[in-house]
Design a protein around this motif. Structure first.
Motif, short mmCIF file in Angstrom:
data_model
loop_
_atom_site.label_atom_id
_atom_site.label_comp_id
_atom_site.label_asym_id
_atom_site.label_seq_id
_atom_site.Cartn_x
_atom_site.Cartn_y
_atom_site.Cartn_z
N ILE A 198 13.73 13.22 0.71
CA ILE A 198 13.16 13.94 1.87
C ILE A 198 13.84 13.42 3.09
N GLN A 199 14.07 14.57 3.75
CA GLN A 199 14.77 14.21 5.16
C GLN A 199 13.71 14.57 6.33
N LEU A 200 13.38 13.85 7.15
CA LEU A 200 12.49 14.12 8.41
C LEU A 200 13.51 14.16 9.50
N ARG A 201 13.27 15.31 10.33
CA ARG A 201 14.13 15.36 11.63
C ARG A 201 13.07 15.43 12.66
N SER A 202 13.55 14.99 13.89
CA SER A 202 12.56 14.97 15.22
C SER A 202 13.36 14.52 16.19
N GLU A 203 12.74 14.73 17.37
CA GLU A 203 13.24 14.33 18.67
C GLU A 203 13.84 12.76 18.48
N LEU A 248 6.42 4.71 11.98
CA LEU A 248 6.55 5.70 11.31
C LEU A 248 7.12 5.40 9.69
N LYS A 249 7.97 4.41 9.50
CA LYS A 249 8.34 3.87 8.36
C LYS A 249 7.09 3.14 7.68
N GLU A 250 6.32 2.20 8.29
CA GLU A 250 5.22 1.76 7.79
C GLU A 250 4.11 2.71 7.15
N PRO A 272 4.00 16.83 15.83
CA PRO A 272 4.73 17.26 14.65
C PRO A 272 6.26 16.84 14.55
N ALA A 273 6.62 16.98 13.25
CA ALA A 273 8.02 16.79 13.11
C ALA A 273 8.72 17.92 13.15
N ASP A 274 10.03 17.97 13.86
CA ASP A 274 10.74 19.12 13.82
C ASP A 274 11.20 19.82 12.32
N GLU A 275 11.51 18.96 11.54
CA GLU A 275 12.03 19.64 10.21
C GLU A 275 11.65 18.72 9.13
N ALA A 276 11.30 19.04 7.87
CA ALA A 276 11.22 18.37 6.84
C ALA A 276 11.93 18.90 5.69
N GLN A 277 12.71 18.47 4.80
CA GLN A 277 13.47 19.12 3.96
C GLN A 277 13.82 18.15 2.75
N ILE A 332 6.99 13.59 -3.72
CA ILE A 332 6.54 13.75 -2.50
C ILE A 332 7.18 15.04 -1.86
N THR A 333 6.25 15.71 -1.43
CA THR A 333 6.54 17.05 -0.83
C THR A 333 6.86 16.99 0.81
N GLU A 334 7.53 18.05 1.24
CA GLU A 334 8.00 18.07 2.75
C GLU A 334 6.63 18.15 3.39
N GLN A 335 5.78 18.81 2.84
CA GLN A 335 4.53 19.15 3.88
C GLN A 335 3.82 17.48 3.81
N GLN A 336 3.96 16.70 2.93
CA GLN A 336 3.31 15.44 2.77
C GLN A 336 3.95 14.54 3.74
N ALA A 337 5.27 14.52 3.95
CA ALA A 337 5.78 13.93 4.96
C ALA A 337 5.67 14.47 6.25
N LYS A 338 5.50 15.40 6.42
CA LYS A 338 5.08 16.10 7.94
C LYS A 338 3.76 15.83 8.23
N ASP A 339 2.87 15.69 7.32
CA ASP A 339 1.63 15.30 7.68
C ASP A 339 1.44 13.82 8.16
#
Length: 401
Positions: free
Chosen positions: A111-116, A126-128, A96-101, A80-87
């Motif tokens: 993969i870490q997703l950060r947002s408000e 989002l989990k589903e 959009p998410a603030d950051e994916a790393q 899984i790539t960061e861009q796939q998680a952000k999409d």
């Protein structure tokens, strides 16, 4: 301030810049050109302050608060790539998410997703979506929604970190000022303190200009680079004190020239120290971030790399010129400089008189003086020696009557 150009060898060939750095004979007139350096540092600080005031900082989730989701980077369709998680995030929540790393390597990468800050319903939605689209593989080897974890970060924690960091910074600057005032003098302490404040402002300004994320690791790294900058400044000031010991009673060099010589003598050491310090920082950046994917190590390495470059530059071209200007406010050092310049002017006048062989045959006074001089030389040459050579067998000295 005039500095003698020692950039040529005995053969008359100009020395290379590396040779001049190694020898450290005062070839680089940093102090004499200090007004140019003041303009450079002033413009740099102005740009950094303007950026901090207009653009501000890119604060991380630890300072602003928010929600973080973490899942394995191994999915049902492969990595899984960061861009796939952000999409998937943007498709599920409509923003959009603030950051994916990506953190870690191999089978343990995540993969870490950060947002408000998200509501509970939004987190579940989002989990589903992440499970259906990407299928992260859990510890049992099968895609599982339980493999996706979430955590909420409060902005108060980042604020507490900032508060403690500011207190630590204030205590550090106070301790540095007292130490330098006791070990050197108050003017050296003032010059070093201004240099340290410059390093803080410029390092923070670089983060604002480029948009690096500010995290608690950034704050910790900022405090560590101040120690390096102080060390480099103390090394130069110690050499300045050595070169200027008893200077007020001498007329060989002014304080500015002695300080510039000390700067050249420690210049190679400053550059070598900065280079050696940057090697482990680069290693931390490459290994910690590129290989291990740790964002904390990246933040720590970036601020240290920026601060090291800024610190060595200010120690060389700002702290010592400031010290010279502060010292030259003292009448004793101004009077000593006047004596140095008067001595040099007197030596230059005497040298010019010795080398002045111009003779004008049309000037009657010059002609008469030259004729008198030649007659005196001729008369002196015609007078026999006062002590004649003694005869053979007769002792020299006064004859007996």
């Amino acid at each position: 301030m005039t500095v003698v150009d020692d950039n040529t060898t005995t053969a008359g060939k100009r020395e290379s810049i590396f040779r001049r750095l190694y020898v450290g004979t005062g070839a680089f007139d940093v102090v004499g050109k200090r007004k140019r350096w003041y303009l450079f540092f002033g413009a740099l600080v102005l740009v950094c302050v303007a950026s901090m005031g207009i653009k501000g900082f890119n604060f991380g989730i630890d300072f602003e608060g928010g929600t973080q989701l973490q899942m394995p980077a191994n999915g049902k369709n492969g990595q899984i790539t960061e861009q796939q998680a952000k999409d998937v995030y943007a498709e599920a929540l409509g923003r959009p998410a603030d950051e994916a790393q990506k953190v870690g390597t191999g089978g343990s990468s995540t993969i870490q997703l950060r947002s408000e800050t998200l509501e509970t319903a939004e987190v579940n939605k989002l989990k589903e979506a992440l499970f259906e689209k990407l299928g992260p593989i859990g510890s049992n080897g099968q895609p599982s929604v339980q493999a996706i974890s979430d955590s909420a970060v409060s902005a108060s924690w980042g604020g507490e970190i900032s508060r403690q960091a500011l207190i630590a910074l204030g205590v550090f600057l106070l301790a540095v000022t007292l130490f330098l005032a006791l070990y050197f003098d108050t003017r050296m302490a003032a010059a070093a303190l201004i240099s340290l404040l410059h390093d803080i402002v410029v390092t923070a300004g670089v983060y604002s200009l480029i948009g690096f994320e500010v995290t608690p690791a950034t704050v910790v790294g900022l405090l560590t680079i101040l120690g390096f900058s102080l060390y480099d400044t103390v090394v130069v000031f110690d050499k300045v004190r050595e070169n200027t010991r008893g200077l007020l009673g001498l007329t060989r060099r002014t304080f500015g020239e002695a300080a510039n010589l000390a700067l050249n003598q420690t210049l190679m050491r400053s550059f070598n120290t900065a280079l050696i310090a940057m090697l482990p920082i680069l290693g931390l950046l490459v290994v910690g971030y590129i290989l291990l994917g740790s964002g904390t190590l990246q933040d720590l390495a970036l601020v240290q790399l920026t601060g090291t470059v800024v610190g060595v530059l200010s120690s060389v071209a700002l702290a010592t010129p400031l010290l010279v200007d502060l010292k030259m406010r003292d009448p004793k050092f101004r009077q000593q400089a006047d004596r140095v310049h008067a001595r040099r002017a007197n030596q230059a006048r005497k040298a010019a008189e010795r080398e002045d062989d111009d003779f004008d045959p049309n000037d009657e006074d010059s002609l008469a003086a030259e004729l008198r001089k030649e007659k005196a030389y001729a008369a002196a040459a015609s007078v026999p020696a006062r002590n004649q050579k003694a005869h053979k067998g007769r002792p020299s000295g006064k004859r007996k009557r």
